[in-house]
Design an enzyme around this catalytic site. Structure first.
Site, PDB file in Angstrom:
ATOM      1  N   ASP A 171       0.846  -1.372  -0.191  1.00  0.00           N
ATOM      2  CA  ASP A 171      -0.052  -0.193  -0.044  1.00  0.00           C
ATOM      3  C   ASP A 171       0.772   1.436  -0.029  1.00  0.00           C
ATOM      4  O   ASP A 171       0.185   2.393  -0.110  1.00  0.00           O
ATOM      5  CB  ASP A 171      -1.036   0.034   1.114  1.00  0.00           C
ATOM      6  N   SER A 172       2.260   1.033   0.031  1.00  0.00           N
ATOM      7  CA  SER A 172       3.209   2.190  -0.465  1.00  0.00           C
ATOM      8  C   SER A 172       2.957   2.905  -1.597  1.00  0.00           C
ATOM      9  O   SER A 172       3.094   4.032  -1.961  1.00  0.00           O
ATOM     10  CB  SER A 172       4.506   1.929  -0.327  1.00  0.00           C
ATOM     11  N   ASP A 222      -1.205  -6.229  -0.404  1.00  0.00           N
ATOM     12  CA  ASP A 222      -1.411  -5.527   0.979  1.00  0.00           C
ATOM     13  C   ASP A 222      -2.882  -5.416   1.165  1.00  0.00           C
ATOM     14  O   ASP A 222      -3.552  -4.758   0.109  1.00  0.00           O
ATOM     15  CB  ASP A 222      -0.960  -4.137   0.858  1.00  0.00           C
ATOM     16  N   LYS A 269      -1.122  -9.457   2.888  1.00  0.00           N
ATOM     17  CA  LYS A 269      -0.294  -8.893   4.140  1.00  0.00           C
ATOM     18  C   LYS A 269      -1.125  -8.211   4.678  1.00  0.00           C
ATOM     19  O   LYS A 269      -1.665  -7.405   4.275  1.00  0.00           O
ATOM     20  CB  LYS A 269       1.265  -8.135   3.583  1.00  0.00           C
ATOM     21  N   GLU A 308       9.582  -3.891  10.259  1.00  0.00           N
ATOM     22  CA  GLU A 308       9.918  -2.711   9.637  1.00  0.00           C
ATOM     23  C   GLU A 308      10.678  -1.805  10.764  1.00  0.00           C
ATOM     24  O   GLU A 308      10.079  -1.484  11.840  1.00  0.00           O
ATOM     25  CB  GLU A 308       8.592  -2.110   9.022  1.00  0.00           C
TER      26      GLU A 308
HETATM   27  O1  KIV Z   1       3.388  -0.975   1.522  1.00  0.00           O
HETATM   28  C1  KIV Z   1       4.844  -1.554   1.569  1.00  0.00           C
HETATM   29  O2  KIV Z   1       5.546  -1.294   0.591  1.00  0.00           O
HETATM   30  C2  KIV Z   1       5.123  -2.425   2.717  1.00  0.00           C
HETATM   31  C3  KIV Z   1       6.622  -2.543   2.506  1.00  0.00           C
HETATM   32  C4  KIV Z   1       7.169  -1.172   2.858  1.00  0.00           C
HETATM   33  C5  KIV Z   1       7.017  -3.712   3.424  1.00  0.00           C
HETATM   34  O3  KIV Z   1       4.617  -2.718   3.606  1.00  0.00           O
END
Ligand code: KIV
Length: 254
Positions: A41-42, A80, A108, A171
């Site tokens: 979700d980044s 995610d 995730k 993290e």
């Molecule tokens: O959203 C994401 O990219 C993440 C990573 C930083 C692990 O959760």
């Protein structure tokens, strides 16, 4: 196609490599190179231009997961679950199924061992995420620095393992604590800002490529300056168009 079980069995045998992707061409370039592609979700920050991950929706995640899954023939694709999509166990299951239908093999979630257990019991493969969890933590600092927090994080990691997760993202935690967690649980840890002792590593692709220039956390290593390359190409193209140098005969029909 790499499976969650194969990832699990890599613990203590070889390092696991994970990167993020949100689109077809990027996933195609990294497939066969990395073990896991995370549709994180980044995406909210590095693709959609939000300040954080809290505005990302299930639609955003499902569309990106579909694009990545169409490109990934070898890597495990993990999607995610975005904020607010797993507040109840029913929602978690419904939304996890949406990501699986879009092509992910696993989802995730941040923290929530009971939800991880519920999903695992419903045959959904779950990657856990603890430490700095951007959906709920607003102070973007190293986590687990004092004894009490470190104890809580170790306990959380053990719970995520017991819940049936196949791997766990750590993290932004001190490397000594990450080492302790890694040796205390049966599933592989995948670190981001958690030091060398984790079973694997993940970074955000836009960070390692120099495509996200707003800020660079200490744990990010840039492996390319793609942003600069792109800007050069945009400038060269603009110059040639403005000066009447493009298109030449070579790029024209007669
Ligand atoms: O959203 C994401 O990219 C993440 C990573 C930083 C692990 O959760």
């Amino acid at each position: 196609m790499t499976t969650p079980n194969q990832i699990k069995s890599m613990k203590s045998k070889r390092k696991i490599v994970m990167l993020t992707a949100y689109d077809f061409p990027t996933a195609k370039l990294m497939d066969g190179v990395v073990d896991i592609i995370l549709v994180g979700d980044s995406l909210g920050m590095v693709v959609l231009g939000y300040e954080n991950t809290t505005k990302v929706t299930m639609d955003d995640m499902a569309r990106a997961t579909g694009a990545v899954a169409r490109a990934a023939k070898n890597a495990l694709v993990v999607g995610d679950l975005s904020i607010g999509t797993y507040d109840s166990q029913e929602d978690a299951l419904k939304n996890a199924k949406i990501l699986l239908e879009a092509g992910a093999q696993a989802v995730k979630i941040e923290r929530k061992p009971e939800t991880a257990e519920f999903l695992a019991k419903n045959e959904i493969q779950v990657m856990g995420h603890i430490g700095l969890t951007p959906q709920t933590i607003t102070n973007f600092k190293v986590q687990g620095k004092n004894e009490e927090d470190a104890k809580r994080l170790l306990e959380e990691a053990i719970q995520m393992d017991k819940a049936g997760c196949f791997s766990l993202v750590l993290e932004c935690i001190p490397m000594g604590l990450a080492e302790k967690i890694t040796s205390s649980i049966s599933i592989p840890t995948i670190g981001i800002g958690a030091g060398i002792h984790c079973d694997g590593q993940v970074l955000v692709t836009h960070d390692i490529l120099g495509l996200f220039e707003a800020f660079k956390p200490k744990f990010v290593k840039r492996y390319a300056e793609t942003g600069k390359e792109m800007r050069n190409a945009f400038e060269k193209y603009s110059e040639e168009v403005r000066e009447g140098k493009f298109p030449t005969d070579e790029y024209s029909f007669h």
